[in-house]
Design an enzyme around this catalytic site. Structure first.
Site, PDB file in Angstrom:
ATOM      1  N   HIS A 158      -1.794   3.193  -7.076  1.00  0.00           N
ATOM      2  CA  HIS A 158      -3.109   3.855  -7.181  1.00  0.00           C
ATOM      3  C   HIS A 158      -2.984   5.257  -7.767  1.00  0.00           C
ATOM      4  CE1 HIS A 158      -5.013   0.537  -5.225  1.00  0.00           C
ATOM      5  NE2 HIS A 158      -4.312   0.692  -4.116  1.00  0.00           N
ATOM      6  N   LYS A 212       0.827  -1.210   0.000  1.00  0.00           N
ATOM      7  CA  LYS A 212       0.000   0.000   0.000  1.00  0.00           C
ATOM      8  C   LYS A 212       0.860   1.259   0.000  1.00  0.00           C
ATOM      9  CE  LYS A 212      -4.115  -1.695  -0.244  1.00  0.00           C
ATOM     10  NZ  LYS A 212      -4.995  -1.365  -1.367  1.00  0.00           N
TER      11      LYS A 212
END
Ligand SMILES: NC(=O)c1ccc[n+]([C@@H]2O[C@H](COP(=O)([O-])OP(=O)(O)OC[C@H]3O[C@@H](n4cnc5c(N)ncnc54)[C@H](O)[C@@H]3O)[C@@H](O)[C@H]2O)c1
Length: 499
Positions: free
Chosen positions: A226, A208
């Site tokens: 992302h 992440k």
């Protein structure tokens, strides 16, 4: 007689005078001779002294000249030796370069154009014959998964990789595998979040987001960035890579030659989504309107299944022995597969698990069939505009069975979201929100976008298993198509961010 005597005396006197004069002359001559001798001696001494001085000067000059000649000869010899040493060094360097080029060309099939384009980690590998992977600790709360398990690290170490693993001491981000498990297989341990000081040719592996401190990113990072679908802050992140001359290998976009992702967490997302939907259904049967509490990670699949089976059994007992019916759309995909597997493994009969995919939805929604099942799990990959599968207005139905919707796909902000009322994200702390139609009872909606975190061990194991073949190819990242596509995509997205 007297005259004679006088003459005699006179003669005598004359003789005497003459003798005297002679003596005087003699004395004078002697004195002169002496003086002359003295002068001569003096002159001789002077000449001798002069000659000596001259000889001395000459000797000195000769000695000086000799010394100078010697120094010159020495300097010349030194210069010659230096030149020889330099020539030798140059020859050695040339030989070494030649050997290196030969090794590169013959052994490593090196091409200059390829080398120029080579990312730093690949170049490092070429020169040191080892690829350095640096597994960082996570900073996102509740993230316990890892992209590299100790078992995979053991294999990679055996293949010559160097692996550093950051400790993960924080409870909320503690890796599912212990630091000592990595140490036991031979990984080096490093302090948590120390990756900015890792060697520049190391690949930083994570899952992440990175800390959002704006610092330039100097390494090659392998994680879920992302930032390729214009998500919030995408430009800032790509600019950080540009500023630090680093690069991103985005895990979400690692694809094989057929365009399929080489590794994804989908299966476990569907598995966990199906679990949470069934658990909420059980909760309503067992606890009624009482709010559904927080979800937290399970140590493993077996414990989750054990807990869930018991809950389903208890809830079914309160539901006249009737087990729920579950409809999964996107059932042939990764998430869908996981969702169906969980339901059946938790004790839901095959007949109660309805599997829909493209064939079943090709006529176009909405679908009234969705109102007749207890649970709807959406697992499709939304790639084009489609009509909704179900609308809020359709929920206004007295005999509706549907009471739980789990939107694993989580296209909450997509204008073509096929479940328009699943329009906000939920979390592990608050997993559900309720849609309350005027008739037919409330519907619990689950839209957690990091469902695999519920089972960090199995999620990590499966993901790592699928990713490992590509990780092995990192050594050849300058020619391997998976990594080449990832690098090309990064360059394209970075250019967009900088435009
Ligand atoms: N919530 C989470 O934590 C989480 C985690 C991982 C993935 N996801 C999301 O789940 C979604 C699915 O991922 P995946 O890896 O399973 O994808 P996938 O490509 O493996 O599977 C998608 C499936 O959906 C089917 N499909 C697509 N459009 C359809 C339609 N209109 N009707 C019926 N079926 C349709 C496809 O045929 C395919 O079988 C993605 O959007 C992904 O981002 C969510």
């Amino acid at each position: 007689m007297l005259v004679l005597m006088l003459v005699l005396v006179l003669v005598l006197v004359l003789v005497l005078v003459l003798v005297l004069v002679l003596v005087l002359v003699l004395v004078l001559v002697l004195v002169l001779v002496l003086v002359l001798v003295l002068v001569l001696v003096l002159v001789l001494v002077l000449v001798l002294v002069l000659v000596l001085v001259l000889v001395l000067v000459l000797v000195l000059v000769l000695v000086l000249v000799l010394v100078l000649v010697l120094v010159l000869v020495l300097v010349l010899v030194l210069v010659l030796v230096l030149v020889l040493v330099l020539v030798l060094v140059l020859v050695l360097v040339l030989v070494l370069v030649l050997v290196l080029v030969l090794v590169l060309v013959l052994v490593l099939k090196w091409e200059p154009a390829r080398l120029r384009k080579m990312p730093l980690p690949a170049l490092g590998t070429l020169l040191t014959n080892t690829m350095h992977l640096w597994l960082r600790s996570e900073v996102k709360a509740n993230e316990h998964r890892t992209a590299l398990t100790p078992e995979a690290c053991k294999e990679l170490l055996g293949e010559g990789y160097t692996i550093t693993v950051e400790r993960s001491p924080e409870a909320s981000t503690k890796r599912i595998y212990e630091d000592s498990d990595y140490e036991a297989v031979g990984c080096q341990l490093a302090e948590s979040q120390s990756w900015p000081s890792a060697p520049k040719d190391a690949i930083i592996v994570g899952l992440k987001e990175l800390p959002e401190d704006g610092s330039p990113l100097e390494h090659t990072h392998l994680y879920f960035g992302h930032c390729y679908k214009n998500q919030g802050g995408w430009k800032d992140l790509l600019k950080r890579f540009h500023a630090g001359n680093g690069s991103l290998l985005d895990m979400e976009f690692l694809t094989n030659d057929q365009g399929r992702r080489v590794a994804a967490f989908g299966y476990m997302a569907g598995f966990a989504g199906s679990f949470s939907a069934l658990d909420v259904w059980c909760h309503r049967k067992l606890e009624g309107d009482k709010p559904y509490g927080a979800l937290s990670a399970y140590p493993n699949e077996d414990e989750l299944l054990k807990y869930s089976r018991a809950r389903i059994e208890a809830a079914a007992a309160k539901n006249d022995g009737r087990l729920p019916r579950v409809l999964v759309i996107g059932a042939l995909g990764r998430c869908g597969n996981g969702a169906c597997d969980f339901a059946t493994r938790a004790g839901i009969p095959e007949a109660n698990v309805l599997r829909w995919d493209m064939a079943e939805t090709k006529v176009g929604g909405p679908f009234n069939e969705l109102l007749d099942v207890d649970i709807f799990v959406n697992c499709i990959y939304l790639s084009q505009p489609i009509p909704p599968f179900i609308t809020e207005a359709m929920l206004e139905k007295e005999d509706r069975a549907l009471s739980v919707v789990c939107d694993v796909s989580c296209d909450t902000s997509n204008p073509h979201n096929p479940i328009p009322f699943a329009n906000k994200s939920t979390t592990f702390d608050e997993p559900t929100y309720q849609v309350k139609p005027k008739v037919g009872g409330p519907v619990d909606v689950i839209t957690i976008d990091h469902l695999p975190t519920l089972l960090p061990k199995e999620s990590s194991d499966r993901y790592c298993h699928d990713l490992l073949p590509s990780i092995r190819e990192l050594k050849n990242m300058d020619s391997n198509p998976v990594w080449q596509r990832a690098i090309k995509l990064f360059e394209e997205k970075k250019a967009l961010a900088l435009a």
